[in-house]
Design a protein around this motif. Structure first.
Motif: not given
Length: 271
Positions: A49-56, A99-105
């Motif tokens: 789920g974290a990967l999907i959110m981070a990429q979308a 966190m992966p999505a938020a940190m990426k942004d």
């Protein structure tokens, strides 16, 4: 522009859970445009789920509210949070999913959701997606300041899979996700490989779980022979092991969480 709220869950489509969340959102924010990223995250798989959110997430307009619900700890002491990044709000459980999505942004702050007035009147023990995350997301989309949800926290969960490790001659990460084609998607970004001088055409030694492979980094799946294992940088900019016209996951027996190590092959070709 209408406020946008995205949903990423492991609920599937057969049950009323997704519709219930949408009903809560629309009751509080009738103009919301609700986008389903996916509801087919493998059950309880926070990593996927974290990967999907981070990429979308990065493809959405500034101000989008991203809701994630892959929450095996629902009803326990795990917190509900809002993570604020440079462009977005992320709402969900404090289990590493956001966190992966938020940190990426560019993560700016994380708030614990404690303001009871922002939740539904009755909060169940088993469905915080409907009772906490959906109403808070709707109110953020309507202009609520994130500081109003509760206090800033600095001990939020940052999962190990959010941060691959660069060593002197190799990059260490893990399998994040197996997509519908059987591609083995890792948490290793192209930029870390570039620091080791790895680019298209490089010969690599790749460890996936207990398997040690000699692979070439190619720029397209079709550059490999049908049925041949290959390495590629995918459309998300992440290192991936694939089989042309086949399933790398089946061939390698790979599963999310398996270790992945990538290094230039000794005596191998460098482009």
């Amino acid at each position: 522009m209408r406020p946008i709220i995205t949903l990423t869950t492991d609920f599937g489509q057969r049950d009323p859970y997704v519709a219930s969340m949408k009903g809560v959102i629309l009751a509080l924010c009738p103009d919301a445009a609700i986008v389903d990223i996916t509801h087919d995250v493998p059950k309880f798989d926070v990593r996927a789920g974290a990967l999907i959110m981070a990429q979308a997430a990065p493809w959405f307009p500034k101000g989008t509210v991203h809701v994630g619900v892959v929450d095996p700890g629902v009803g326990t002491a795990r917190r509900a949070i809002v993570a604020v990044s440079e462009r977005y709000f992320f709402v969900g459980p404090d289990n590493g999913l956001l966190m992966p999505a938020a940190m990426k942004d560019g993560l700016k702050a994380v708030y614990a959701i404690e303001n009871r007035k922002l939740m539904l009147e009755r909060v169940s023990r088993t469905f915080h997606g409907r009772d906490i995350f959906a109403p808070v997301a709707a109110r953020l989309a309507s202009g609520l300041r994130p500081e109003e949800v509760g206090p800033v926290i600095d001990d939020y969960v940052v999962p190990s899979f959010a941060e691959p490790e660069l060593r002197e001659s190799e990059v260490r990460g893990e399998v994040m996700y197996i997509d519908g084609f059987g591609n083995v998607i890792t948490n290793i970004p192209e930029g870390l490989l570039a620091e080791l001088g790895i680019s298209d055409g490089s010969d690599l030694e790749v460890e996936v779980g207990d398997r040690v492979l000699r692979l070439k980094l190619r720029s397209a799946y079709g550059e490999a022979k049908p049925g041949e294992l290959t390495a590629i940088i995918d459309s998300w900019g992440m290192f991936e092991v694939a089989v042309n016209l086949g399933s790398a996951a089946e061939e390698l027996g790979a599963r999310p969480g398996d270790k992945v190590v990538v290094r230039p092959a000794r005596g191998g070709r460098k482009p």
